[in-house]
Motif scaffolding. Structure first.
Motif, PDB file in Angstrom:
ATOM      1  N   GLU A   1     -36.437  35.418 -39.083  1.00  0.00           N
ATOM      2  CA  GLU A   1     -37.727  34.959 -38.560  1.00  0.00           C
ATOM      3  C   GLU A   1     -38.603  34.393 -39.681  1.00  0.00           C
ATOM      4  OE1 GLU A   1     -39.320  38.200 -36.294  1.00  0.00           O
ATOM      5  OE2 GLU A   1     -37.769  38.025 -34.762  1.00  0.00           O
ATOM      6  N   ALA A   2     -38.034  33.490 -40.447  1.00  0.00           N
ATOM      7  CA  ALA A   2     -38.704  32.755 -41.520  1.00  0.00           C
ATOM      8  C   ALA A   2     -39.115  33.630 -42.703  1.00  0.00           C
ATOM      9  CB  ALA A   2     -39.908  31.977 -41.000  1.00  0.00           C
ATOM     10  N   GLN A   3     -38.683  34.884 -42.722  1.00  0.00           N
ATOM     11  CA  GLN A   3     -38.998  35.740 -43.865  1.00  0.00           C
ATOM     12  C   GLN A   3     -37.717  36.091 -44.618  1.00  0.00           C
ATOM     13  OE1 GLN A   3     -40.982  39.461 -43.055  1.00  0.00           O
ATOM     14  NE2 GLN A   3     -41.570  39.703 -45.188  1.00  0.00           N
ATOM     15  N   LYS A   4     -37.746  35.865 -45.948  1.00  0.00           N
ATOM     16  CA  LYS A   4     -36.581  36.176 -46.766  1.00  0.00           C
ATOM     17  C   LYS A   4     -36.508  37.672 -47.034  1.00  0.00           C
ATOM     18  CE  LYS A   4     -36.042  31.717 -49.003  1.00  0.00           C
ATOM     19  NZ  LYS A   4     -36.121  30.961 -50.266  1.00  0.00           N
ATOM     20  N   LYS A   5     -35.304  38.190 -46.902  1.00  0.00           N
ATOM     21  CA  LYS A   5     -35.084  39.613 -47.143  1.00  0.00           C
ATOM     22  C   LYS A   5     -33.873  39.783 -48.044  1.00  0.00           C
ATOM     23  CE  LYS A   5     -36.924  40.952 -42.659  1.00  0.00           C
ATOM     24  NZ  LYS A   5     -37.963  41.882 -43.088  1.00  0.00           N
ATOM     25  N   ILE A   6     -33.850  40.880 -48.796  1.00  0.00           N
ATOM     26  CA  ILE A   6     -32.706  41.191 -49.647  1.00  0.00           C
ATOM     27  C   ILE A   6     -31.923  42.304 -48.963  1.00  0.00           C
ATOM     28  CG2 ILE A   6     -31.957  42.101 -51.868  1.00  0.00           C
ATOM     29  CD1 ILE A   6     -34.689  40.987 -52.960  1.00  0.00           C
ATOM     30  N   VAL A   7     -30.640  42.050 -48.776  1.00  0.00           N
ATOM     31  CA  VAL A   7     -29.800  43.047 -48.119  1.00  0.00           C
ATOM     32  C   VAL A   7     -28.610  43.352 -49.030  1.00  0.00           C
ATOM     33  CG1 VAL A   7     -28.402  43.571 -46.083  1.00  0.00           C
ATOM     34  CG2 VAL A   7     -30.513  42.262 -45.833  1.00  0.00           C
ATOM     35  N   ILE A   8     -28.278  44.630 -49.136  1.00  0.00           N
ATOM     36  CA  ILE A   8     -27.130  45.073 -49.917  1.00  0.00           C
ATOM     37  C   ILE A   8     -25.944  45.216 -48.959  1.00  0.00           C
ATOM     38  CG2 ILE A   8     -26.257  46.807 -51.537  1.00  0.00           C
ATOM     39  CD1 ILE A   8     -28.914  45.406 -52.442  1.00  0.00           C
ATOM     40  N   TYR A   9     -24.855  44.506 -49.271  1.00  0.00           N
ATOM     41  CA  TYR A   9     -23.640  44.572 -48.464  1.00  0.00           C
ATOM     42  C   TYR A   9     -22.516  45.172 -49.300  1.00  0.00           C
ATOM     43  CZ  TYR A   9     -25.806  41.219 -45.237  1.00  0.00           C
ATOM     44  OH  TYR A   9     -26.638  40.602 -44.351  1.00  0.00           O
ATOM     45  N   SER A  10     -21.570  45.836 -48.631  1.00  0.00           N
ATOM     46  CA  SER A  10     -20.405  46.368 -49.350  1.00  0.00           C
ATOM     47  C   SER A  10     -19.365  45.276 -49.524  1.00  0.00           C
ATOM     48  CB  SER A  10     -19.809  47.558 -48.600  1.00  0.00           C
ATOM     49  OG  SER A  10     -19.306  47.127 -47.351  1.00  0.00           O
ATOM     50  N   LYS A  11     -18.628  45.334 -50.658  1.00  0.00           N
ATOM     51  CA  LYS A  11     -17.540  44.394 -50.932  1.00  0.00           C
ATOM     52  C   LYS A  11     -16.203  44.985 -50.518  1.00  0.00           C
ATOM     53  CE  LYS A  11     -17.489  42.563 -55.071  1.00  0.00           C
ATOM     54  NZ  LYS A  11     -17.561  42.449 -56.550  1.00  0.00           N
ATOM     55  N   GLN A  12     -16.183  46.270 -50.342  1.00  0.00           N
ATOM     56  CA  GLN A  12     -14.931  46.999 -50.124  1.00  0.00           C
ATOM     57  C   GLN A  12     -15.250  48.311 -49.419  1.00  0.00           C
ATOM     58  OE1 GLN A  12     -15.004  46.830 -54.320  1.00  0.00           O
ATOM     59  NE2 GLN A  12     -14.808  49.035 -54.575  1.00  0.00           N
ATOM     60  N   ALA A  13     -14.206  49.037 -49.041  1.00  0.00           N
ATOM     61  CA  ALA A  13     -14.422  50.360 -48.452  1.00  0.00           C
ATOM     62  C   ALA A  13     -15.025  51.267 -49.524  1.00  0.00           C
ATOM     63  CB  ALA A  13     -13.104  50.925 -47.948  1.00  0.00           C
ATOM     64  N   ILE A  14     -15.978  52.075 -49.135  1.00  0.00           N
ATOM     65  CA  ILE A  14     -16.646  52.973 -50.074  1.00  0.00           C
ATOM     66  C   ILE A  14     -16.370  54.411 -49.648  1.00  0.00           C
ATOM     67  CG2 ILE A  14     -18.883  53.708 -51.002  1.00  0.00           C
ATOM     68  CD1 ILE A  14     -19.842  50.804 -50.536  1.00  0.00           C
ATOM     69  N   GLY A  15     -15.856  55.196 -50.588  1.00  0.00           N
ATOM     70  CA  GLY A  15     -15.471  56.570 -50.280  1.00  0.00           C
ATOM     71  C   GLY A  15     -16.659  57.514 -50.247  1.00  0.00           C
ATOM     72  N   VAL A  16     -16.422  58.688 -49.676  1.00  0.00           N
ATOM     73  CA  VAL A  16     -17.444  59.738 -49.649  1.00  0.00           C
ATOM     74  C   VAL A  16     -17.788  60.111 -51.090  1.00  0.00           C
ATOM     75  CG1 VAL A  16     -17.925  62.119 -48.947  1.00  0.00           C
ATOM     76  CG2 VAL A  16     -16.611  60.609 -47.441  1.00  0.00           C
ATOM     77  N   ASN A  17     -19.069  60.226 -51.379  1.00  0.00           N
ATOM     78  CA  ASN A  17     -19.572  60.587 -52.714  1.00  0.00           C
ATOM     79  C   ASN A  17     -19.360  59.512 -53.775  1.00  0.00           C
ATOM     80  OD1 ASN A  17     -20.621  63.073 -51.911  1.00  0.00           O
ATOM     81  ND2 ASN A  17     -18.634  64.067 -52.193  1.00  0.00           N
TER      82      ASN A  17
END
Ligand code: ZN
Length: 115
Positions: free
Chosen positions: A69-85
């Motif tokens: 909606e015309a507003q820039k946001k920063i989002v963190i995405y995973s590159k791979q599966a991430i394990g517990v802890n």
């Protein structure tokens, strides 16, 4: 999607003033995240858990600027599966500067500095 980097949207001039003020107040860590040439998200006093995600030269996530909606946001995405802890990290991609910030990620492909 892992998390949005939430904070106050401010312009470069405001970010410069705040950076000096935070240094005077003894706030050593920077939670200023550049979105584009004149927009910075400041999570110093108003943010979420995303501000605590550390840099890594071999990260398991990446940051991407998206527009909603015309507003820039920063989002963190995973590159791979991430394990517990497993620690969530991304590459801060700081610009090159003379005053170096040492990197402590200790991975094999560590660049040695964040900038
Ligand atoms: Zn590193």
């Amino acid at each position: 999607m892992v998390i949005e980097y939430v904070g106050q949207n401010i312009r470069q001039v405001v970010a410069d003033m705040r950076e000096k003020r935070y240094a005077q107040e003894g706030i050593g860590s920077s939670y200023l995240f550049r979105v584009d040439h004149d927009t910075i998200i400041d999570a110093t006093k108003c943010g979420n858990l995303a501000r605590f995600i550390n840099h890594c030269c071999t990260p398991n996530c990446y940051a991407k600027v998206i527009t909603i909606e015309a507003q820039k946001k920063i989002v963190i995405y995973s590159k791979q599966a991430i394990g517990v802890n497993e620690e969530i990290t991304y590459d801060y991609k700081f610009p090159i500067e003379d005053t170096k910030i040492p990197c402590l990620c200790r991975t094999e492909s560590c660049r040695g500095t964040l900038n």
